[in-house]
Design an enzyme around this catalytic site. Sequence first.
Site, PDB file in Angstrom:
ATOM      1  N   LYS A 185      41.484  31.554  43.222  1.00  0.00           N
ATOM      2  CA  LYS A 185      41.510  32.753  44.076  1.00  0.00           C
ATOM      3  C   LYS A 185      40.097  33.290  44.285  1.00  0.00           C
ATOM      4  CE  LYS A 185      42.603  36.842  42.115  1.00  0.00           C
ATOM      5  NZ  LYS A 185      41.576  37.891  42.300  1.00  0.00           N
ATOM      6  N   ASN A 186      39.323  33.361  43.192  1.00  0.00           N
ATOM      7  CA  ASN A 186      38.018  34.027  43.281  1.00  0.00           C
ATOM      8  C   ASN A 186      36.916  33.148  43.869  1.00  0.00           C
ATOM      9  OD1 ASN A 186      39.254  36.280  42.352  1.00  0.00           O
ATOM     10  ND2 ASN A 186      38.443  36.160  40.271  1.00  0.00           N
ATOM     11  N   ARG A 215      39.887  45.035  46.780  1.00  0.00           N
ATOM     12  CA  ARG A 215      38.462  45.362  46.781  1.00  0.00           C
ATOM     13  C   ARG A 215      37.602  44.155  47.186  1.00  0.00           C
ATOM     14  NH1 ARG A 215      36.067  47.706  43.524  1.00  0.00           N
ATOM     15  NH2 ARG A 215      34.242  46.414  43.221  1.00  0.00           N
ATOM     16  N   CYS A 226      39.794  51.120  40.766  1.00  0.00           N
ATOM     17  CA  CYS A 226      41.055  50.379  40.635  1.00  0.00           C
ATOM     18  C   CYS A 226      41.510  50.555  39.192  1.00  0.00           C
ATOM     19  CB  CYS A 226      40.869  48.920  41.005  1.00  0.00           C
ATOM     20  SG  CYS A 226      40.216  47.952  39.675  1.00  0.00           S
ATOM     21  N   ARG A 279      34.351  50.316  39.234  1.00  0.00           N
ATOM     22  CA  ARG A 279      33.937  49.133  40.000  1.00  0.00           C
ATOM     23  C   ARG A 279      33.175  49.509  41.276  1.00  0.00           C
ATOM     24  NH1 ARG A 279      38.839  44.971  40.164  1.00  0.00           N
ATOM     25  NH2 ARG A 279      37.159  43.496  40.577  1.00  0.00           N
ATOM     26  N   ASP A 305      38.606  37.978  32.514  1.00  0.00           N
ATOM     27  CA  ASP A 305      39.909  37.708  33.145  1.00  0.00           C
ATOM     28  C   ASP A 305      40.852  36.937  32.238  1.00  0.00           C
ATOM     29  OD1 ASP A 305      38.645  37.233  36.544  1.00  0.00           O
ATOM     30  OD2 ASP A 305      38.886  38.983  35.279  1.00  0.00           O
ATOM     31  N   ILE A 349      32.997  44.094  29.937  1.00  0.00           N
ATOM     32  CA  ILE A 349      32.765  44.077  31.388  1.00  0.00           C
ATOM     33  C   ILE A 349      33.363  45.304  32.074  1.00  0.00           C
ATOM     34  CG2 ILE A 349      33.068  42.760  33.534  1.00  0.00           C
ATOM     35  CD1 ILE A 349      31.312  41.291  31.529  1.00  0.00           C
ATOM     36  N   ARG A 380      49.500  38.597  43.228  1.00  0.00           N
ATOM     37  CA  ARG A 380      48.173  38.645  43.841  1.00  0.00           C
ATOM     38  C   ARG A 380      47.357  37.420  43.449  1.00  0.00           C
ATOM     39  NH1 ARG A 380      45.037  44.225  43.762  1.00  0.00           N
ATOM     40  NH2 ARG A 380      43.657  42.753  44.778  1.00  0.00           N
TER      41      ARG A 380
HETATM   42  C1  EPZ Z   1      34.808  39.643  40.067  1.00  0.00           C
HETATM   43  O1  EPZ Z   1      34.962  41.011  40.342  1.00  0.00           O
HETATM   44  C2  EPZ Z   1      36.216  39.060  40.044  1.00  0.00           C
HETATM   45  N1  EPZ Z   1      36.827  39.239  41.364  1.00  0.00           N
HETATM   46  C3  EPZ Z   1      37.044  39.760  38.951  1.00  0.00           C
HETATM   47  O2  EPZ Z   1      38.306  39.132  38.912  1.00  0.00           O
HETATM   48  C4  EPZ Z   1      36.344  39.556  37.606  1.00  0.00           C
HETATM   49  O3  EPZ Z   1      37.059  40.238  36.620  1.00  0.00           O
HETATM   50  C5  EPZ Z   1      34.905  40.096  37.688  1.00  0.00           C
HETATM   51  O4  EPZ Z   1      34.208  39.446  38.775  1.00  0.00           O
HETATM   52  C6  EPZ Z   1      34.129  39.859  36.406  1.00  0.00           C
HETATM   53  O5  EPZ Z   1      34.088  38.495  36.125  1.00  0.00           O
HETATM   54  C7  EPZ Z   1      36.494  38.397  42.367  1.00  0.00           C
HETATM   55  O6  EPZ Z   1      35.680  37.500  42.205  1.00  0.00           O
HETATM   56  C8  EPZ Z   1      37.180  38.614  43.685  1.00  0.00           C
HETATM   57  P1  EPZ Z   1      31.541  42.422  38.999  1.00  0.00           P
HETATM   58  P2  EPZ Z   1      33.661  41.893  40.754  1.00  0.00           P
HETATM   59  O7  EPZ Z   1      30.839  42.933  40.218  1.00  0.00           O
HETATM   60  O8  EPZ Z   1      32.674  41.046  41.448  1.00  0.00           O
HETATM   61  C9  EPZ Z   1      29.877  46.611  37.533  1.00  0.00           C
HETATM   62  C10 EPZ Z   1      40.628  39.023  38.867  1.00  0.00           C
HETATM   63  O9  EPZ Z   1      41.355  39.278  37.910  1.00  0.00           O
HETATM   64  N2  EPZ Z   1      29.258  46.717  38.875  1.00  0.00           N
HETATM   65  O10 EPZ Z   1      31.085  41.134  38.392  1.00  0.00           O
HETATM   66  O11 EPZ Z   1      34.163  43.113  41.424  1.00  0.00           O
HETATM   67  C11 EPZ Z   1      31.398  46.619  37.600  1.00  0.00           C
HETATM   68  O12 EPZ Z   1      31.872  47.947  37.621  1.00  0.00           O
HETATM   69  C12 EPZ Z   1      39.471  39.934  39.211  1.00  0.00           C
HETATM   70  O13 EPZ Z   1      40.729  38.012  39.592  1.00  0.00           O
HETATM   71  C13 EPZ Z   1      28.500  47.855  39.177  1.00  0.00           C
HETATM   72  O14 EPZ Z   1      28.351  48.755  38.364  1.00  0.00           O
HETATM   73  O15 EPZ Z   1      33.092  42.280  39.321  1.00  0.00           O
HETATM   74  C14 EPZ Z   1      31.792  45.879  36.340  1.00  0.00           C
HETATM   75  O16 EPZ Z   1      31.775  46.773  35.247  1.00  0.00           O
HETATM   76  C15 EPZ Z   1      39.552  41.221  38.420  1.00  0.00           C
HETATM   77  N3  EPZ Z   1      27.925  47.940  40.416  1.00  0.00           N
HETATM   78  C16 EPZ Z   1      30.662  44.858  36.160  1.00  0.00           C
HETATM   79  O17 EPZ Z   1      29.569  45.329  36.983  1.00  0.00           O
HETATM   80  C17 EPZ Z   1      28.062  46.950  41.367  1.00  0.00           C
HETATM   81  O18 EPZ Z   1      27.498  47.085  42.478  1.00  0.00           O
HETATM   82  C18 EPZ Z   1      31.028  43.446  36.631  1.00  0.00           C
HETATM   83  O19 EPZ Z   1      31.583  43.595  37.917  1.00  0.00           O
HETATM   84  C19 EPZ Z   1      28.839  45.824  41.036  1.00  0.00           C
HETATM   85  C20 EPZ Z   1      29.420  45.710  39.782  1.00  0.00           C
END
Ligand code: EPZ
Length: 419
Positions: free
Chosen positions: A22-23, A92, A116, A121, A306, A328, A398
């Site tokens: 998916k990702n 998102r 969420c 996030r 995840d 995370i 999802r």
């Molecule tokens: C991706 O989300 C995945 N989704 C998530 O999978 C996964 O849990 C996550 O990466 C971590 O591995 C997709 O790829 C579509 P991040 P993402 O930006 O990119 C903070 C699932 O179950 N952050 O790596 O949204 C954020 O709040 C989903 O399939 C900021 O502060 O995650 C988090 O604490 C859930 N500012 C950390 O970084 C930003 O601009 C990592 O988030 C961006 C992120």
Amino acid sequence: MYKLLVNGGKRLAGVVEISGAKNAALPIMTAAILSKGVSTIYNIPDLKDIRTMSEMLRILGAGVSIEGNSMTINTEDLSSKEAPYELVKTMRASVLTLGPLVARFGYAKVSLPGGCAIGARPINLHLMGLEKMGADISLSQGYVIATAKRLSGATICFDLITVTGTENMMMAAVYAKGKTVLENAAREPEVVDLAEALNKMGAKISGAGTTVIEIEGVDELRPLNHSIIPDRIETGTFIAMAAITGGDVLIKGCRQDHLTSVVEKFRESGVTITEEAGGLRVVGPKRGMIRPTDITTTPYPGFPTDMQAQFIVLMTVAGGVSLVKETIFENRFMHVAELCRMGANIEIEENIAMVRGVERLFGAPVMATDLRASASLVVAALAAEGQSVIDRIYHLDRGYEKMEDKISKLGGDIRRIKE
Ligand code: EPZ
């Protein structure tokens, strides 16, 4: 609304095929925006989030058609550059349209995703990157508006590792003037798959999979033609199911090299995992022989957040105490309360869950709260003594393709019921 009804205690055995990731599929679908023409993507999983992203692309004016696990996306003429709140609030990952829209059209109006279930996030790092590349960013009524005549290459250092932030900036940079360097980039396999897809379109990206990714701007990209990598989180979820039911399952079509840290932790807990027939053969330990094992979630190649919810379920019936640290997301233990209703003994102190192993779990009516939490409830219900009914399984749909069909084929007693 549907629920899943599970009668636990059955040992899973047999063969299961892993679907596309998916990702990886979500960012690769938005990469089609970068080219004019018809893109083709293979091994796309049949998931709610994929249908939502298809809807997102149609709103932009793309023609999207899906035949089984293949998808074509016609981006000849995109009539809109706006990702509306009504859609972004349901998924998102729609923010992944931001980079490609600004790169191709010099304009994007994308709703801020809002929080969420698992955390705030924000996307501040995505916006910081675009500003570094010369985009003008403004916020109005919950939307971010990004404009740029032409983006210029820049060095962008992420102060936090962000998967979609890395992906958004990689796509934004493909047409930028000059070279863009992403430092402290995410190294997830899904980032690498996106880079490979973009390079097949004619992009010049190097270093994907390492912490420094370089993108040389080009003038044009041809349409996409790519097959999605297998889903490492679905693979880990089936390892957890085979492990906790004392099963013997051959997981086919998976990429064990994407799961090293996960396989190591399951082996540490007493699960036998061997490479066989191009996949992984998973044999669960006898009842009572699961060893307590500590995990800390970290960015790839560490133990993935995840997989935290699914692994914690195995620890609830381990022979001792395990510590599970979530680094995370700030609120990713919502499955714990539901597991405790099934007899688990888990205490949470800030971002650490202390899991005291119990003899067995008991079936109960439980409620899914987010995608991976819902998967953990299925893992628990399969092992629990008695019947469980899992509510709000739209979360599960999802991210998992035909989950109950795959489990039934392995001998699990699970079916979808209308409430
Ligand atoms: C991706 O989300 C995945 N989704 C998530 O999978 C996964 O849990 C996550 O990466 C971590 O591995 C997709 O790829 C579509 P991040 P993402 O930006 O990119 C903070 C699932 O179950 N952050 O790596 O949204 C954020 O709040 C989903 O399939 C900021 O502060 O995650 C988090 O604490 C859930 N500012 C950390 O970084 C930003 O601009 C990592 O988030 C961006 C992120």
